[in-house]
Enzyme design. Structure first.
Site, PDB file in Angstrom:
ATOM      1  N   LYS A   2       0.846  -1.196   0.000  1.00  0.00           N
ATOM      2  CA  LYS A   2       0.000   0.000   0.000  1.00  0.00           C
ATOM      3  C   LYS A   2       0.879   1.242   0.000  1.00  0.00           C
ATOM      4  O   LYS A   2       1.958   1.256   0.603  1.00  0.00           O
ATOM      5  CB  LYS A   2      -0.889  -0.010   1.250  1.00  0.00           C
ATOM      6  CG  LYS A   2      -1.645   1.278   1.541  1.00  0.00           C
ATOM      7  CD  LYS A   2      -2.398   1.157   2.860  1.00  0.00           C
ATOM      8  CE  LYS A   2      -3.004   2.483   3.280  1.00  0.00           C
ATOM      9  NZ  LYS A   2      -3.713   2.398   4.562  1.00  0.00           N
ATOM     10  N   GLU A  56      -8.895  10.082  13.656  1.00  0.00           N
ATOM     11  CA  GLU A  56      -8.012   8.951  13.947  1.00  0.00           C
ATOM     12  C   GLU A  56      -7.123   9.216  15.159  1.00  0.00           C
ATOM     13  O   GLU A  56      -6.265  10.106  15.133  1.00  0.00           O
ATOM     14  CB  GLU A  56      -7.138   8.630  12.733  1.00  0.00           C
ATOM     15  CG  GLU A  56      -6.310   7.370  12.934  1.00  0.00           C
ATOM     16  CD  GLU A  56      -5.990   6.658  11.632  1.00  0.00           C
ATOM     17  OE1 GLU A  56      -5.379   5.586  11.669  1.00  0.00           O
ATOM     18  OE2 GLU A  56      -6.382   7.169  10.565  1.00  0.00           O
TER      19      GLU A  56
END
Length: 421
Positions: free
Chosen positions: A183, A228
């Site tokens: 990723k 987050e």
């Protein structure tokens, strides 16, 4: 009082006198802030509001967070603290924001305010901080002030235009497939100019009210509302919330419910999410022998999108502070990619800008090392001259589609665009 300032290379010994006392419940923190350089950390109406600067510590380079942890221990060791409340956020605290990249031109900072007004669990307090050796008078108690006039700011494509972002995503996908990477997170930017007389508290109100479950923050010109939690340390416990995998909210109840189901079943998003969770677990395991996570990701609902989320919690086994842990965690796969070094190489090649503090840690640390830190997402950096740069990024994997990733960045820009627009 003239703020004391130092750097990681010249820490010196700074002696602070800190006194915390209870206040009648303060239900709104934002009116107490400086209109042009606010300092705040809050969620659901609770948190910390800082006024003035008693001490500013600056750090650069690859050891910036480690240097901050060392410098903070020295500041704490030399401080005299009177804190009868002894709750998270009382006593000596510093607000912090750290650059994403080791070679960023933007400094990382810890800022100790002259005054902190805090609220947690319906209980409020005020902390006054001054140099022990200062002959000056203590800072006056802050008072709430009316907000300035309303304003509107247009944010336009920055260095990486939409077409160029599509090309960058396609390039990243080809690289991932050719080199067996997991990723890569690619960001793009929007830019605008804020008149110097503008009251930044108006944007913070929009963010805090529009995204109450997120961490709304303002530290050294970095303004945003992040969903987050990078790490939270509280009396020997450690926790984090990992987000990766995103889909837009549906326009009605049925389509919104289906969107959440689609996200939870998306192999592309589940793969992206698993990379992020593994990254956090790998960083925290040396510091905790009892980490636990959600068995499967859950869907987290925000006003404009759904995220895949996993909560991580455990007990610290080595006495690490929150600053030690942000050093261990950053950068996670959620904002860089995996493997980390390879992903960072791709980011440096494909992103034509310095991320600054975007996607770096932002939050606060207390005298005992406890603290709360988010990843600086859904944010913008404001310069002294009023230039504003906002950032949004997406996790790119082998199955990523450039058009879909561009659309996702538009969703992620929405909090900042609406707060200033």
């Amino acid at each position: 009082m003239t703020p004391l300032s130092t750097t990681a290379h010249e820490p010196g010994v700074v002696e602070l006198t800190v006194e915390t006392s209870p206040l009648d419940d303060v239900r709104q923190l934002l009116p107490f802030l400086d209109a042009h350089r606010p300092l705040v950390w809050m969620r659901k109406g609770e948190g910390l509001a800082g006024i003035g600067t008693a001490l500013r510590l600056e750090f650069t380079g690859p050891d910036r967070m480690r240097a901050a942890a060392t410098a903070w221990r020295e500041v704490v060791g030399a401080a005299t603290v009177v804190d009868p409340i002894a709750k998270p956020g009382t006593g000596l605290v510093a607000f912090g924001t750290f650059a994403f990249a080791d070679d960023s031109a933007l400094t990382s900072v810890l800022i100790v305010p002259e005054v902190v007004i805090g609220r947690r669990g319906g209980r409020s307090w005020i902390t006054r901080i001054r140099s022990t050796r200062s002959d000056g008078a203590a800072a006056a108690d802050p008072r709430p002030t009316p907000f300035g006039a309303e304003y509107r700011l247009s944010l336009l494509p920055g260095t990486l235009k939409p077409d160029a972002y599509r090309v960058a995503v396609a390039d990243a996908v080809a690289h991932i497939r050719a080199h067996d990477l997991g990723k890569v997170v690619l960001a793009r930017d929007l830019v605008g100019h804020l008149p110097l007389e503008s009251d930044l508290r108006r944007a913070l109100v929009e963010l805090a009210l529009g995204y109450p479950d997120c961490w709304t923050f303002a530290v050294d010109g970095l303004v945003g509302s992040s969903p987050e939690t990078l790490v939270r340390v509280d009396h020997g416990t450690v926790s984090a919330r990992v987000l990766a995998g995103t889909i837009s909210r549906g326009p009605d109840g049925a389509s919104d419910h289906q969107a959440a189901i689609d996200l939870a079943a998306s192999l592309k998003d589940l793969d992206e999410h698993q990379f992020a969770v593994a990254s956090v677990l790998s960083a925290l395991e040396p510091h905790s022998s009892s980490l636990q996570t959600s068995e499967i990701p859950f869907t987290l609902k925000l006003p404009n999108l759904w995220h895949l989320a996993t909560d991580v919690a455990g007990t610290l086994s080595d006495g690490s502070t929150s600053l030690d842990l942000i050093d261990a965690l950053h950068p996670t796969a959620a904002v860089a990619g995996t493997p980390t070094a390879d992903a960072l190489d791709v980011i440096r090649r494909l992103e034509p800008f310095d991320r600054g503090r975007y996607a770096g840690p932002v939050g606060w640390v207390g005298a005992d090392g406890d603290g709360e830190w988010a990843i600086a997402l859904r944010c913008a950096q404001l310069t002294e001259t009023g230039d504003l740069t906002a950032y949004a990024g997406c996790g790119i994997v082998a199955e990523s589609d450039p058009e879909r990733e561009l659309a996702e960045t538009k969703m992620k820009f929405r909090p900042i665009v609406e707060a200033f627009g």
